[in-house]
Design a protein around this motif. Structure first.
Motif, PDB file in Angstrom:
ATOM      1  N   ALA A  47       0.792  -1.313  -0.139  1.00  0.00           N
ATOM      2  CA  ALA A  47      -0.009  -0.065   0.046  1.00  0.00           C
ATOM      3  C   ALA A  47       0.941   1.234   0.081  1.00  0.00           C
ATOM      4  N   LEU A  48       1.908   1.092   0.609  1.00  0.00           N
ATOM      5  CA  LEU A  48       2.999   2.469   0.828  1.00  0.00           C
ATOM      6  C   LEU A  48       3.386   2.630  -0.575  1.00  0.00           C
ATOM      7  N   ARG A  49       3.891   1.650  -1.386  1.00  0.00           N
ATOM      8  CA  ARG A  49       4.359   1.603  -2.686  1.00  0.00           C
ATOM      9  C   ARG A  49       3.320   2.420  -3.553  1.00  0.00           C
ATOM     10  N   PHE A  50       2.310   2.260  -3.192  1.00  0.00           N
ATOM     11  CA  PHE A  50       1.157   2.661  -4.127  1.00  0.00           C
ATOM     12  C   PHE A  50       0.806   4.238  -4.096  1.00  0.00           C
ATOM     13  N   SER A  51       1.540   4.774  -2.865  1.00  0.00           N
ATOM     14  CA  SER A  51       1.096   6.250  -2.937  1.00  0.00           C
ATOM     15  C   SER A  51       2.383   7.055  -3.381  1.00  0.00           C
ATOM     16  N   ARG A  52       2.072   8.252  -3.685  1.00  0.00           N
ATOM     17  CA  ARG A  52       3.310   9.193  -3.872  1.00  0.00           C
ATOM     18  C   ARG A  52       4.030   9.662  -2.676  1.00  0.00           C
ATOM     19  N   ARG A  53       3.512   9.957  -1.648  1.00  0.00           N
ATOM     20  CA  ARG A  53       4.177  10.292  -0.264  1.00  0.00           C
ATOM     21  C   ARG A  53       3.786   9.577   0.732  1.00  0.00           C
ATOM     22  N   GLY A  54       4.560   9.685   1.806  1.00  0.00           N
ATOM     23  CA  GLY A  54       4.071   9.060   2.920  1.00  0.00           C
ATOM     24  C   GLY A  54       4.602   9.537   4.433  1.00  0.00           C
ATOM     25  N   ASP A  63       8.346  11.988   3.767  1.00  0.00           N
ATOM     26  CA  ASP A  63       9.179  11.930   2.624  1.00  0.00           C
ATOM     27  C   ASP A  63       8.367  11.406   1.272  1.00  0.00           C
ATOM     28  N   THR A  64       9.024  11.452  -0.090  1.00  0.00           N
ATOM     29  CA  THR A  64       8.326  10.646  -1.131  1.00  0.00           C
ATOM     30  C   THR A  64       8.307   9.068  -0.766  1.00  0.00           C
ATOM     31  N   THR A  65       7.567   8.396  -1.316  1.00  0.00           N
ATOM     32  CA  THR A  65       7.360   6.900  -1.060  1.00  0.00           C
ATOM     33  C   THR A  65       8.818   6.437  -1.545  1.00  0.00           C
ATOM     34  N   ASP A  66       9.476   6.586  -2.504  1.00  0.00           N
ATOM     35  CA  ASP A  66      10.752   6.157  -2.970  1.00  0.00           C
ATOM     36  C   ASP A  66      11.620   6.197  -1.876  1.00  0.00           C
ATOM     37  N   SER A  67      11.778   7.433  -1.298  1.00  0.00           N
ATOM     38  CA  SER A  67      12.876   7.831  -0.401  1.00  0.00           C
ATOM     39  C   SER A  67      12.498   7.114   1.121  1.00  0.00           C
ATOM     40  N   LEU A  68      11.308   7.069   1.277  1.00  0.00           N
ATOM     41  CA  LEU A  68      10.919   6.321   2.508  1.00  0.00           C
ATOM     42  C   LEU A  68      11.218   4.828   2.626  1.00  0.00           C
ATOM     43  N   LEU A  69      11.043   4.120   1.297  1.00  0.00           N
ATOM     44  CA  LEU A  69      11.300   2.717   1.166  1.00  0.00           C
ATOM     45  C   LEU A  69      12.819   2.533   1.149  1.00  0.00           C
ATOM     46  N   ASN A  70      13.490   3.503   0.792  1.00  0.00           N
ATOM     47  CA  ASN A  70      15.165   3.082   0.703  1.00  0.00           C
ATOM     48  C   ASN A  70      15.620   3.860   1.857  1.00  0.00           C
ATOM     49  N   ASN A  71      14.905   4.295   3.093  1.00  0.00           N
ATOM     50  CA  ASN A  71      15.658   4.811   4.124  1.00  0.00           C
ATOM     51  C   ASN A  71      15.841   3.563   5.111  1.00  0.00           C
ATOM     52  N   GLU A  72      17.023   3.441   5.341  1.00  0.00           N
ATOM     53  CA  GLU A  72      17.544   2.268   6.198  1.00  0.00           C
ATOM     54  C   GLU A  72      16.866   2.207   7.420  1.00  0.00           C
ATOM     55  N   GLU A  73      16.798   3.393   8.013  1.00  0.00           N
ATOM     56  CA  GLU A  73      15.998   3.186   9.588  1.00  0.00           C
ATOM     57  C   GLU A  73      14.573   2.815   9.456  1.00  0.00           C
ATOM     58  N   VAL A  74      13.961   3.368   8.609  1.00  0.00           N
ATOM     59  CA  VAL A  74      12.699   3.189   8.286  1.00  0.00           C
ATOM     60  C   VAL A  74      12.300   1.718   7.947  1.00  0.00           C
TER      61      VAL A  74
END
Lengths: 310, 243
Positions: free
Chosen positions: B202-209, B221-232
């Protein structure tokens, strides 16, 4: 036996009318309103007062009442609704606004019921009253069944009213919104339904049913200040047995209670009479309702037609 | 997307909760027109409370909520829905003793007419509902209930749809289908969506999170950045590598 059954169906019909009003009220308002029995008594006494005002001796052919009774029931229902709405405005609405729990709402309603009963006692006195002193004659029907014209009128009117209320709830905008609030109040709110308007309509509908049921009870039995309190027992049992908020459950349960009370107490009475034992079994009618509800709840905790919602 | 930066919803430093218990502590969130935004985070973070607060069901104690530039935090839930904001709760999101048709009618309660037309729009997204029209909603399967809940929310053609975990409890194939449907909704209804989720899909599906934890926004952040954030990833997605 068949006479007892018919008598039970008539009594069950009166319970059904009251139980439908009470089940809607309990579900939508979220508490058991102990004052509901007094609304029933208010309707009955209101009709008594108005028939006195009209003071008409003309009756329908074969019946002990006439147009003045019909007009009296109609006006009495309006007066009962006005009193119910006033009580809501003074007592229940402020409590709702303060988020009072259902238990305390029920206790408050108990207080309201005492006040109304006391008022009925003061206004009309403790004496037993009747709408008419004329004797209700029963007619012989096929299979040796005896039924009075009054009972036929009560039966036909009751079932017509049940169908009308069903159609109202099923097809009208306000009826649907009442069902929506009874299903899921929070969701109803976020759909844009004004729950206060729904509550007012619930009082109106249950008030009409209480007033008419009270009058029918008065026609069939008698009027006493305690009648509302006594009638509350089978009503509560019908609501619990049918599942709170279940329209058809209230109807079927009302019928089961009415028939069971008449049949069981009648048969026991006949048995005692044949044994030359003097006892008035009819006073134990409420016990039949209680035994029934205990048995059914032991087997089906959400009532005969209720179910735990997923 | 020339108007992509036009703010539809602005939640500004709100504090909200139940009774004396605060759940949200100075939360700020925004949604632009046509945007799908996710709120994710652990259980008990306050995600559902945030949606309830926006929908007017929970009252704010401080801060403000603006919808189309107008403050809505003092409005009743009834008025908020009339303003074009729809909320689909995670649980208890249907009228179980009413039919599918009646559920949709209640969704369109504020409409004067056009009920049939709106229902057709809902059926174009969820055709399965048409076949169940006269069936009690309580008898539907979990996936069908979710479709009905979202369909009910769509009846008013909301400009912003608040979806609380629309994929919770659904089978994996239905999760993907439901997210596809959310995409269809944004295209067909031109609705923005604020989505509460606990799943990566669902997170991938959105533009920001927004990452909400302990009632506070921890990351935005934008979804891409959040998904690549190591800590997240490590804290909230169990260190799953995102492709």
């Amino acid at each position: 036996m068949l006479d007892l059954l018919i008598s039970g169906i008539v009594y069950g019909g009166i319970i059904t009318l009251g139980a439908i009003g009470l089940t809607l009220m309990s579900d939508i308002l979220g508490f058991f309103n102990f004052a509901y029995g007094e609304y029933f008594a208010l309707g009955a006494y209101g009709t008594l007062m108005l028939t006195g005002v009209f003071n008409s001796s003309s009756t329908f052919k074969g019946l002990t009442f006439g147009w003045s009774m019909v007009a009296s029931v109609f006006i009495s229902a309006i007066i009962t609704i006005a009193i119910i709405l006033l009580i809501d405005f003074i007592f229940f609405r402020p409590l709702r606004k303060r988020g009072v729990t259902p238990l305390f709402m029920a206790l408050a309603s108990l207080g309201v019921s005492f006040v109304i009963r006391a008022a009925i006692n003061i206004i009309w006195g403790p004496k037993v009253r009747y709408y008419s002193n004329a004797i209700q004659l029963s007619r012989e029907m096929p299979f040796g069944i005896h039924i009075t014209n009054e009972e036929i009128v009560i039966l036909v009117s009751t079932f017509s009213l049940v169908i009308l209320v069903y159609l109202f709830l099923k097809n009208t905008r306000i009826g649907k919104s009442m069902r929506a609030v009874s299903n899921n109040e929070l969701l109803a709110k976020v759909c844009g339904i004004n729950t206060e308007v729904v509550i007012v309509w619930t009082w109106i509908l249950s008030g009409v049913l209480a007033a008419i049921a009270g009058t029918f009870y008065g026609i069939r039995v008698q009027l006493r200040p305690i009648m509302g309190w006594e009638f509350l027992i089978p009503l509560f049992v019908a609501v619990i047995m049918g599942g709170i908020g279940n329209f058809w459950g209230a109807m079927v349960s009302g019928m089961i209670i009415g028939i069971s009370e008449e049949l069981i107490t009648g048969l026991v009475q006949n048995l005692l009479n044949s044994m030359n034992i003097t006892a008035d079994v009819s006073v134990y009618k409420p016990a039949v309702a209680f035994i029934l509800v205990v048995l059914i709840l032991l087997l089906k905790p959400y009532g005969l037609f209720g179910r735990k919602e997923a | 997307m020339g108007e992509k930066n036009k703010k539809l919803l602005e939640v500004r430093r709100i504090r909200a909760g139940y009774g004396v218990q605060d759940v949200l502590f100075g939360v700020s969130v925004s949604v632009d027109e046509g945007e799908v935004v996710s709120i994710f985070g652990p259980n008990g973070a306050g995600k559902s409370t945030l949606l309830k607060t926006i929908a007017g069901v929970v009252r704010i104690k401080s801060g403000e909520i603006l919808f189309k530039g107008i403050r809505i935090d003092k409005l009743s839930p009834q008025s908020i829905v009339k303003n074009g904001l729809g909320w689909v709760p995670q649980e208890n999101n249907i009228f179980p003793r009413m039919t599918v048709r009646e559920n949709l009618e209640m969704g369109g309660f504020t409409l004067k007419d056009d009920l049939e037309e709106r229902m057709e729009e809902v059926f174009s997204i969820f055709p399965q509902l048409r076949e169940k029209l006269n069936q009690p909603a309580g008898s539907l399967s979990g996936g069908q209930r979710q479709m009905l809940a979202v369909g009910r929310g769509l009846m008013v053609r909301p400009e912003l749809l608040l979806l609380d975990e629309p994929t919770a409890g659904l089978a994996p194939n239905l999760v993907h289908m439901m997210l596809e449907k959310v995409g269809e909704i944004t295209r067909q209804f031109r609705s923005s969506v604020l989505l509460v989720t606990q799943t990566l899909d669902a997170l991938r599906f959105s533009r920001r999170g927004y990452l909400l934890a302990s009632g506070e926004i921890k990351y935005e952040d934008t979804t891409d950045s959040l998904l690549n954030n190591e800590e997240v990833k490590k804290l909230y997605f169990g260190g799953i590598t995102v492709s």
